[in-house]
Write a protein that holds these residues in place. Structure first.
Motif: not given
Length: 474
Positions: A117-121, A156-157, A175-180, A256-260
């Protein structure tokens, strides 16, 4: 801990602004080392927290300082030249981005479950942008440094291995990301500037607007009253206003969602991409409807042909009135003494809901309008006054990739120079599972890959790609 520093000199920038320095620093701490031989370590295999801070500079492209003239031919033995459409800027400064981020990398159950998980600014100052200007300036666009734009958000991954045996393994990753974003400031005295447009101020525009997320869409649309109803005149034509707000082109979030899956030497995988929110305006939808080539432009055709050719109804009857000369009521008119057409409720063309007459229509002002439009007049006329009907939600779910591969057993390679060999078949961009745009319009279609997003003005149809891979190692 890492600390870096870099200085660049760029002749693409204005004199006195060639040199720019940008440092960075990062730090991380593997706290799971403190938990070895404890009960927590049996669950938490690895844990790290991290943080960083950086300043990054950026220049512009070649020949962006001084405007020039291009030879266009001769007239009466005199050469003539034309100025660039872009007014360049000899005082352009480097872009500067200041950012910081914090994050964590957590791995559980001997790396069977991983969470990152990452929070950025980050804030970008003095962005090098191009904005449309009036032609009276002698150019169509002006290049300059503009204010501050801030982006902040979360990434978030989550990766897990639900099944792992000697012969079979399943790995899945989400993986999921939200940019403001926010346009904090522009140049002095400017509250917004146009990033891109169709048909200028009489069409659809996308702006960077102070105090709002980056990429705000406005355009021409019917005038509405306080209840949100469309105002029309006596003929049912929309009253038109420019600069009506359509929405933001920026998505709410993406992922995105990946499966292997692996069974012995055979593996199979697939990947989905998804996006929620964001607006796109479609010129293809607009022009296709004007020319009667879209599914929605079929609306009202059969009803109008029946009304016009079979029944022979006139314009007033399609509006819901009997013509005064065909009634036996004295002093008949189209106001208080009107006579309703007995078959007024039957569809007779294109019916547009939520319309009321404006104040210019005596007696009927504020009353519902039930006029049926002739399809050709509506799609070639009234739809041009309601450009919001071609604004779509750009959300989607796409099957981005499917692959199947086989690793040759090592016993087959013993007498070859290869240590390993793998053959695979791959398909990319295979299907759109969910979309809110009309069929045939890719939700990712856009007129540009630069800052001006949100307008689709003709695009190559989505295409799938198929291929084969052969990888060997020595």
């Amino acid at each position: 801990m890492d600390v870096t520093g870099r200085n660049d000199w760029s002749s693409a920038l204005g004199r006195g602004n060639w040199s720019y320095f940008y440092p960075s620093g990062s730090i991380s701490f593997v706290f799971s080392e403190l938990l070895k031989n404890t009960a927590i370590n049996k669950v938490l295999s690895f844990g790290k927290i991290r943080g960083s801070i950086a300043k990054v500079g950026n220049d512009t492209g070649f020949d962006m300082l001084y405007s020039s003239y291009s030879y266009k031919g001769s007239y009466l033995d005199m050469s003539w030249f034309e100025r660039d459409n872009l007014e360049k800027n000899p005082n352009i400064k480097p872009e500067t981005t200041r950012s910081w981020e914090v994050g964590a990398d957590l791995r559980f159950f001997k790396n069977r479950l991983n969470i990152d998980v990452t929070y950025y600014d980050k804030s970008t100052f003095d962005q090098i942008v191009r904005a449309d200007v009036t032609a009276a300036r002698g150019a169509n666009q002006l290049m300059f440094n503009a204010g501050e734009i801030r982006n902040w958000g979360t990434e978030l991954t989550v990766t897990g291995t639900p099944v792992r045996t000697k012969d079979f393994e399943w790995t899945t990753s989400l993986n999921w990301s939200k940019n403001n974003s926010e346009v904090v400031s522009l140049i002095d005295g400017v509250s917004r500037y146009m990033l891109t447009s169709w048909n200028g101020l009489n069409g659809v525009q996308v702006y960077a607007e102070v105090g709002k997320p980056y990429g705000q869409m406005y355009g021409t649309d019917p005038v509405r009253n306080e209840q949100g109803q469309f105002l029309v005149n006596a003929e049912g034509r929309y009253a038109q206003e420019v600069d009506h707000y359509f929405g933001s082109v920026s998505p709410d979030w993406i992922g995105g969602w990946s499966n292997k899956f692996r069974w012995r030497d055979l593996d199979f995988g697939f990947h989905f991409d998804f996006k929620k929110g964001g607006k796109v305006w479609s010129y293809s939808g607009y022009e296709g409807s004007r020319n009667g080539l879209t599914v929605q432009s079929l609306d009202g055709r059969e009803e109008y042909l029946y009304s016009n050719l079979i029944v022979g109804e006139n314009t007033e009857e399609r509006r819901g009135f009997l013509q005064p000369q065909y009634t036996n009521k004295a002093n008949t008119d189209y106001a208080a003494n009107y006579v309703p057409y007995i078959d007024a409720s039957r569809p007779k063309g294109v019916y547009a809901p939520n319309r009321v007459y404006n104040e210019s229509v005596a007696f009927w002002a504020g009353q519902p309008c039930n006029i049926a439009y002739e399809p050709q007049n509506y799609w070639q006329g009234e739809s041009s006054r309601q450009l919001s009907r071609y604004v779509y939600d750009a959300s989607y779910i796409k099957l981005r990739e499917v692959s199947i591969g086989y690793n040759l057993p090592k016993k087959f390679l013993r007498k070859t120079p290869f240590k390993s060999a793998r053959i695979a078949a791959v398909g990319r961009n295979l299907a759109i599972i969910l979309q809110n745009t009309p069929r045939g319009l890719d939700p990712e279609a856009t007129s540009t890959t630069s800052n001006g997003q949100g307008l689709e003005m003709g695009f190559a149809l989505p295409s799938a790609n198929y291929g084969f891979d052969l990888k060997v190692s020595f």
